[in-house]
Design a protein around this motif. Structure first.
Motif, PDB file in Angstrom:
ATOM      1  N   PHE B  91       0.837  -1.202   0.000  1.00 37.26           N
ATOM      2  CA  PHE B  91       0.000   0.000   0.000  1.00 37.26           C
ATOM      3  C   PHE B  91       0.870   1.249   0.000  1.00 37.26           C
ATOM      4  CE2 PHE B  91      -1.543   3.363   2.831  1.00 37.26           C
ATOM      5  CZ  PHE B  91      -2.513   3.890   1.998  1.00 37.26           C
ATOM      6  N   LEU B  94       2.570   1.652  -3.361  1.00 39.08           N
ATOM      7  CA  LEU B  94       1.662   2.051  -4.435  1.00 39.08           C
ATOM      8  C   LEU B  94       1.186   3.487  -4.238  1.00 39.08           C
ATOM      9  CD1 LEU B  94       0.229   0.884  -6.931  1.00 39.08           C
ATOM     10  CD2 LEU B  94      -1.758   0.563  -5.493  1.00 39.08           C
ATOM     11  N   PHE B  95       0.971   3.826  -2.984  1.00 37.05           N
ATOM     12  CA  PHE B  95       0.464   5.157  -2.703  1.00 37.05           C
ATOM     13  C   PHE B  95       1.499   6.215  -3.058  1.00 37.05           C
ATOM     14  CE2 PHE B  95      -1.019   8.523   0.236  1.00 37.05           C
ATOM     15  CZ  PHE B  95      -2.223   8.720  -0.384  1.00 37.05           C
ATOM     16  N   TYR B 286      -5.302   3.069  -9.968  1.00 41.10           N
ATOM     17  CA  TYR B 286      -4.372   3.260  -8.849  1.00 41.10           C
ATOM     18  C   TYR B 286      -5.129   3.547  -7.553  1.00 41.10           C
ATOM     19  CZ  TYR B 286       0.462   3.318 -10.560  1.00 41.10           C
ATOM     20  OH  TYR B 286       1.690   2.972 -11.004  1.00 41.10           O
ATOM     21  N   THR B 290      -5.225   1.308  -4.222  1.00 47.12           N
ATOM     22  CA  THR B 290      -4.727   1.774  -2.931  1.00 47.12           C
ATOM     23  C   THR B 290      -5.811   1.644  -1.872  1.00 47.12           C
ATOM     24  OG1 THR B 290      -5.246   3.990  -3.662  1.00 47.12           O
ATOM     25  CG2 THR B 290      -2.934   3.411  -3.644  1.00 47.12           C
ATOM     26  N   CYS B 314      -3.488  11.836  -1.563  1.00 48.51           N
ATOM     27  CA  CYS B 314      -2.613  11.730  -2.732  1.00 48.51           C
ATOM     28  C   CYS B 314      -2.313  13.126  -3.269  1.00 48.51           C
ATOM     29  CB  CYS B 314      -3.311  10.882  -3.784  1.00 48.51           C
ATOM     30  SG  CYS B 314      -2.312  10.476  -5.174  1.00 48.51           S
TER      31      CYS B 314
END
Lengths: 412, 360, 524
Positions: B91, B94-95, B286, B290, B314
């Motif tokens: 996580f 990816l974040f 995405y 997430t 984000c």
């Protein structure tokens, strides 16, 4: 309730957006630069010339402003193009915009100076500048060139360059030069740029029409600009010029370049004083054999050309007589080979590099970039053994079989 | 037959993979590839693709054997706590990637098209629309991707045709660029460029069947790699090697070169538009992923409402890096540090499975 | 004849006065007929507020054959008076054979079997049914000592004859359109589908259950779940004011605020029949010259009636033109704004100079100019619809020619903008369905806004949302963009169509029970 909240949020965003975007400019508030000229000045300065198209002249009947000139030309001394643009905006009420800029004109003195590469490479950083922009090197100052270039049939300057470009694409007496090509050829190989001038040089008159350079073509009372031959650039600096014929041979020997129509005259093999005019087409890529196994590269180029017979000043019969045909083909091949070899010798001795993009083919012989760099083809080129073979095939004889002669025997 | 049961088929998975992996050919990833592999960037991208394929096949095999998605598989093989740890790490990874990529995408648009507009503002709008798409659910994302896939193929064709004249095949030589040794050394370090492929395995429960999932991922991966290889080759063929290294946004520069004759010459804004549409899909996926990973980390059942706060986060995070160079640096670091995990994970799982089989 | 008071009636019916204070009629409607003929007539008369209300007619007759008195009740305007006279009163009065019957049930049988020549005759014993029957134009025959009444169908509502379609016109194909009568409409559909599987269900809805709709579907094709979904949605309609399909459509759709319709109304029986055979449900109602079709997909809105009647090449050409027109309508103004304010480089230099020269004398920014022109165009269109027919023809000429030319001359707008708006307007007429047409025209303004905000970046952002919305939209559980996304097995009939012979597969997004229309064609 939630719906109303949503609406408020959405409205807020919209109003923010309407206020926020700073890049919005109405099209009529822009001053569209269509030609950019660069000149070298003493010290660290350059002289930037902007030719700005006036939309109100020659574009549409509505909104025509008859007393205004078709273009406005502004020259600014500055250290680089961006600051020159800012300075120009102190004079011009509209925001200078490069998005329709398609022609870059550089004076010869500029091209020969060390400032040239610096200026061009920083020019590429401007977002609106396109790598497909044509490059022209002129004999005189670019500012003068732009000012003097008033084509009679074209009111708008961009149209003039657009039509000229289309001509160049097929005639091959000038190279097709643009920024991208220039930026690709900075590692020692020669890059050819269109050569032009508004000056008239009274040199000699050649029988072979391609031997002229810009300014030498004997013409009177016409548009001031002539474009012929090419300026030779090496490692970001101009080192010399080539005439139309040399430029043409450089194009013919390039592997990938197709040449649609070369109209050229050759000495008549049957009548020495006269000339035969032929259109030559290069429809296949030149076949290259490059041997890099030894210290000295050995290059063999084979170019296949298809010909069309256009005019025979000597009134000889090349059409129905097969022997004559072969003779003509042979002559053309010989003449071309001889001239090409002279030209290659010139590149080897004078320029010490090649304009044929042969290095691209040499790359194929190596596996890694380092091997290729280590071999240093450009460095070895002046000593290279080059052999050129032309194969001319005349496949079309025009609409007349035999030349029409005065006092024809058949008529009796 | 019930058709709107929230499951997606092979086609949808295929197109999502293209949106999430294939689009990397158009952002700043090629810069990284060209930096490491010079004019052999296309070969490099192909090699990374092959290297990433092997662990993925192992993973597929494992999932096929147990008939469960990656999360259940992790829980099953490594136990609850280790699985949570791995998912949490994924996580975070990816974040961070999502935030960095958002910033880098907007940087591209900002630099080339809207130099005076506020970057933050554009990020806001971009993420807003990504969220609007993401909140409609995985099913919708998949189907929209599938609808847009034909568009992607169409654009690629148009682009290929329109830059045909400017291409020079000989620029691809010397074929190996910096040499095979260098390429082989760099390949595993950059394997996580395609790590989203592994992350998509979390979504196996959303697929109609295991078979369609396998088909979709493999075909989609193949297509993505094909697109990446093709575009990397185009960049070198059009701009030539030493010059291409200095171009910050090769895809956008390429679209500027695209032309159909002299009159239809400046069509990059159209490519920008179509590219943005696919980019929105990219970030929608995405964001959805997430949210999924976040929910799994903290064992939250209902995860779709999480997408909005994560989008906001984000947006905040994407404002941190100073400029695009810094982003690229951080990105290179993030990618090379994560590669080993994505490469090793499937093999570790496989080992655990063997160990379990033996002990039972 | 004396009319007794309400209280008397209430006490006979066994109701306390408190029970039905709110709606005095309600109590009687729920009740049963008694064996007191006068009482029955009285109740019905009260329901209709007789004799103050002139609509109910009560005619007392003597049935000669049975030697009894009877009452004939009908509602004027609803029932066909001549039919009542011909099929009920005359046989009762004139038949002089002596039939012996003393039991009321016997009498009713004799009347039904031997006296009345009418086609549809039935019995009823509740006021509710009698009430409905009267309102639907039927006639009620009440005889003494019987707690049952006879209902004879004599509907006499006025309706026009079958005419040509007004909106969905075709060059090739049937030229009949639905009219305001359910019976006629149903028969028009029957004419296309001569199949015993065509099932016709009557659904009553509304608070008083007085509104009826006919639901048609193919028993062997349509998915049961879909049928139930449509049926349930109609039955849930509370309002009594829903008297036609246009209102019903709005009452049963899932997202009333959405721009997209989830239901299609068509005025062509052949289209309705075609939808039936693909597994859709068709709903008919009185007073509606259309058929309601649910569920629908984007394609139902995108396709025109003629597409299947034209030959393959022509039909596909028309569809491609239509697709292009749709994109033009939606995007061109937005794209124009985006290009002229952000992406000037996209225009060829000559055109750019021409636009900029013309714009130089226009005082407004481009976005104001374009919104002004688009709104003007919308006004012209709207006035074209509202204007009385005899003066209607002038609107187009005045609007388009004079206004555009004058606006340009007055430097209000630039000439190219007139072209843009004209093309947009022209293209919008190509979209066959009126609701989709409206949706796209409204979207156009959103695209202008986003184009003005962020150029192509904004257009693309909004476009991605539009596409995602289209894909996630559902009509009665059927995804709007299916069978394209999600891709499902179906004969190709979306943006383009395959040859008619090749369309052997029913679209499976509707989950049809029978998947094939015909055998898979051999060869070709």
């Amino acid at each position: 309730m939630i719906r109303r909240l949503w609406l408020t949020v959405a409205m807020g965003m919209m109003s923010l957006a309407l206020a926020g975007c700073a890049d919005r400019v109405e099209v009529e508030r822009l001053a569209h630069v269509v030609v950019l000229g660069l000149d070298y000045e003493e010290g660290n300065f350059i002289n930037v010339t902007f030719q700005i198209a006036n939309p109100q002249v020659g574009s549409t009947d509505r909104g025509q402003a008859e007393k205004e000139p078709p273009t406005d030309i502004v020259s600014i001394k500055s250290t680089d193009v961006v600051t020159a643009r800012e300075l120009a905006n102190t004079i011009i009420p509209r925001q200078l915009d490069f998005s329709h800029l398609q022609t870059l004109i550089i004076s010869e003195s500029m091209a020969r100076s060390p400032v040239f590469h610096k200026t061009v490479s920083s020019l590429v950083r401007i977002p609106e500048i396109r790598r497909e922009m044509s490059m022209i090197i002129c004999r005189e100052e670019a500012a003068t060139f732009i000012k003097k270039n008033k084509p009679r049939m074209e009111t708008r300057p961009h149209k003039y360059y657009e039509y000229m470009l289309d001509q160049w694409a097929i005639r091959a007496v000038v190279p097709d030069s643009n920024l991208n090509g220039y930026l690709k050829n900075l590692a020692g190989e020669l890059y050819l740029v269109i050569y032009a001038t508004t000056e008239r040089l009274e040199d000699e008159i050649f029988e072979n029409e391609a031997l002229y350079r810009a300014g030498e073509v004997p013409a009177e009372e016409t548009d001031p600009v002539q474009m012929m031959g090419s300026a030779v650039l090496k490692e970001g600096r101009m080192i010399g010029t080539m005439n139309g014929q040399e430029t043409r041979y450089a194009m013919l020997l390039r592997h990938e370049e197709k040449v649609h129509s070369v109209i050229s005259s050759f000495p008549d093999p049957l009548k020495e004083t006269e000339r035969v005019t032929v259109r030559l087409l290069k429809t296949e890529s030149a076949k290259l054999k490059i041997d890099v196994s030894e210290e000295v590269p050995r290059i063999e180029a084979k170019v296949k050309l298809y010909g069309q017979l256009l005019s025979t000043e000597g009134m000889e019969n090349y059409v129905t007589n097969l022997d004559h045909q072969e003779l003509l083909e042979q002559t053309i091949e010989d003449v071309m080979t001889r001239e090409t070899m002279d030209f290659i010798r010139r590149t080897q001795e004078e320029f010490r590099s090649e304009p044929f993009n042969w290095h691209n083919q040499v790359r194929k012989k190596f596996w890694t970039w380092n091997d290729y760099i280590r071999y240093d083809f450009i460095g070895k080129y002046p000593r290279a053994e080059v052999k050129v073979v032309y194969e001319v095939e005349i496949e079309n004889f025009g609409k007349q079989f035999e030349p029409v002669t005065v006092n024809d025997k058949h008529a009796e | 037959m019930q058709i709107t049961d929230g499951k997606i088929g092979a086609r949808e998975i295929l197109s999502m993979i293209v949106m999430v992996v294939g689009i990397k050919a158009t952002d700043t990833t090629p810069n990284m590839m060209i930096y490491h592999a010079q004019n052999a960037a296309w070969l490099f991208s192909l090699m990374i693709g092959v290297v990433m394929l092997i662990p993925f096949l192992v993973l597929l095999r494992l999932m096929g054997r147990y008939r469960m998605g990656l999360y259940d598989l992790l829980v099953h093989l490594t136990g609850r706590w280790v699985a949570t740890l791995i998912v949490a790490w994924m996580f975070v990874w990816l974040f961070i990637s999502a935030a960095l990529n958002t910033r880098s995408y907007i940087d591209i648009v900002n630099t080339l098209f809207f130099p005076q507009t506020s970057l933050y503002f554009m990020c806001l709008f971009f993420l807003l629309f990504s969220w609007l798409v993401a909140k409609r659910g995985f099913e919708t994302i998949g189907r929209t991707s599938w609808l847009l896939l034909s568009l992607v193929v169409f654009i690629s064709l148009v682009l290929s045709v329109s830059i045909w004249q400017d291409m020079n095949l000989s620029h691809l030589y010397p074929l190996l660029g910096p040499g095979l040794g260098d390429l082989l050394k760099e390949t595993p370090r950059h394997a996580s460029l395609y790590a989203e492929l592994v992350l998509m395995c979390f979504m196996l429960p959303y697929a109609t069947t295991y078979r369609s999932f396998r088909q979709g991922t493999l075909l989609g991966y193949g297509l993505s790699i094909f697109v990446i290889v093709l575009l990397n080759a185009y960049y070198v063929m059009v701009f030539d090697y030493p010059a291409v290294e200095h171009i910050s946004f090769p895809y956008q520069q390429l679209t500027r070169a695209a032309s159909f004759g002299r009159q239809v010459a400046h069509i990059e804004a159209i490519f920008l538009g179509l590219w943005i549409i696919t980019a929105v899909m990219h970030f929608a996926i995405y964001l959805y992923l997430t949210a999924y990973l976040f929910a799994r980390t903290f064992r939250i059942h209902e995860f779709e409402p999480l997408i909005l706060p994560l989008t906001g986060l984000c947006l905040l995070l994407s404002g941190f890096p100073k400029n695009v160079v810094q982003i690229n640096e951080i990105r290179d670091m993030v990618i090379s540090s994560a590669s080993i995990v994505y490469l090793a994970l499937p093999f570790v799982l496989w080992g655990l499975k063997l160990w379990r089989d033996r002990s039972s | 004849m004396a009319f007794r008071s309400w209280n008397y009636l209430r006490s006979r019916a066994g109701l306390s006065s408190a029970q039905s204070e709110s709606d005095p009629m309600r109590a009687f409607i729920d009740g049963q007929l008694t064996d007191d003929m006068l009482m029955n007539i009285q109740t019905l008369a009260n329901l209709f507020d007789y004799p103050d209300n002139d609509s109910l007619k009560i005619r007392h007759i003597h049935i000669r054959a049975l030697q009894v008195d009877a009452a004939v009740l009908y509602v004027e305007g609803a029932a066909d008076g001549q039919a009542v006279e011909r099929t009920i009163i005359r046989p009762c009065l004139e038949n002089d054979q002596q039939l012996d019957a003393h039991q009321p049930a016997e009498r009713i049988n004799i009347i039904k079997q031997q006296l009345l020549p009418s086609l549809a005759v039935k019995e009823s014993e509740t006021y509710q049914e009698l009430n409905d029957a009267l309102l639907h134009g039927n006639t009620v025959l009440i005889i003494p000592q019987s707690s049952r009444a006879i209902i004879i169908e004599t509907p006499g509502f006025e309706y026009r004859t079958v005419e040509m379609p007004q909106v969905e016109q075709v060059l090739r194909g049937p030229k009949e359109a639905f009219i305001e009568s359910t019976d006629v409409n149903r028969s028009l559909i029957r004419k296309h589908i001569k199949d015993h599987n065509l099932r016709c269900e009557k659904i009553t809805f509304g608070k008083r259950k007085q509104n009826t709709a006919l639901m048609l579907y193919m028993r062997n094709i349509a998915d049961d779940q879909t049928i139930q979904r449509v049926k349930k949605r109609i039955e849930q309609v509370e309002s009594d004011a829903v008297t036609n399909l246009f209102l019903l459509e709005q009452s049963i759709e899932e997202r009333p605020y959405s721009l997209l319709p989830s239901i299609l109304l068509t005025e062509r029986p052949d289209r309705a029949a075609a939808f039936l055979q693909e597994g859709h449900v068709v709903v008919l109602m009185d007073n509606s010259p259309v058929a309601l079709i649910a569920p629908i997909t984007f394609w139902a809105l995108f396709h025109a009636a003629e597409d299947q009647y034209q030959r393959w090449v022509v039909a596909n050409f028309m569809r491609l033109i239509r697709l292009f027109a749709m994109l033009v309508t939606m995007l061109i103004p937005g794209v124009y704004v985006a290009i002229t304010t952000f992406h000037v480089e996209m225009l060829p230099t000559d055109l750019m100079l021409a636009i900029s020269a013309a714009r130089e004398r226009v005082p407004f920014p481009i976005v104001v100019e374009i919104i002004f022109m688009e709104l003007t165009f919308e006004m012209i269109r709207e006035s074209g619809v509202r204007v009385p027919a005899p003066i209607g023809t002038t609107i187009g000429i005045v609007g388009a020619l004079v206004l555009g030319q004058a606006a340009v001359d007055a430097n209000l707008v630039s000439p190219i903008l007139v072209i843009i708006v004209a093309i947009t307007g022209l293209a919008s007429y190509i979209i066959p369905d009126i609701t989709l047409n409206f949706a796209i025209r409204v979207q156009r303004f959103m695209f202008i806004l986003f184009g003005y905000m962020f150029g192509f970046f904004g257009l693309a952002l909004y476009m991605s949302f539009v596409i995602a919305y289209l894909v996630s939209y559902k009509s009665f559980g059927v995804p709007f963009m299916s069978p394209l996304a999600p891709r499902l097995p179906a004969s190709r009939d979306m943006f383009t169509r395959s040859a008619f012979r090749q369309q052997w597969l029913r679209p499976s997004n509707l989950s049809p029970k029978e998947k094939f229309k015909q055998h898979k064609p051999e060869g070709n």
